[in-house]
Design a protein around this motif. Structure first.
Motif: not given
Length: 80
Positions: A1-13, A15-21
């Motif tokens: 199963m493919t895991r979807p990516i997540a987009y943060p609102s505002g800015s990029w941290p 340090r990021m886990p795989a979905d944010l990276a």
């Protein structure tokens, strides 16, 4: 199963886990991002504790930084 990516609102941290990276790098999914990490296109995570993996934004910035010999227009055309 493919895991979807997540987009943060505002800015990029910093340090990021795989979905944010994956989202930060513009990949279609976490799985594609992780394959590119394994292939050496992206850096290894700075934190690797069991299943927990964290990437540094600064490392990702260096990996996705355009270079004089890289045609950015070709990347954009592929996304159309």
């Amino acid at each position: 199963m493919t895991r979807p990516i997540a987009y943060p609102s505002g800015s990029w941290p910093p340090r990021m886990p795989a979905d944010l990276a994956a989202a930060y790098c513009g990949e279609a999914s976490v799985d594609v991002f992780l394959r590119q990490v394994k292939a050496g296109s992206y850096p290894q995570p700075v934190v690797k504790q069991g299943r927990r993996q964290i990437w540094a934004k600064a490392d990702l910035d260096r990996a996705i930084q355009p270079t004089p010999d890289h045609d950015i227009a070709a990347d954009v055309a592929l996304d159309l």
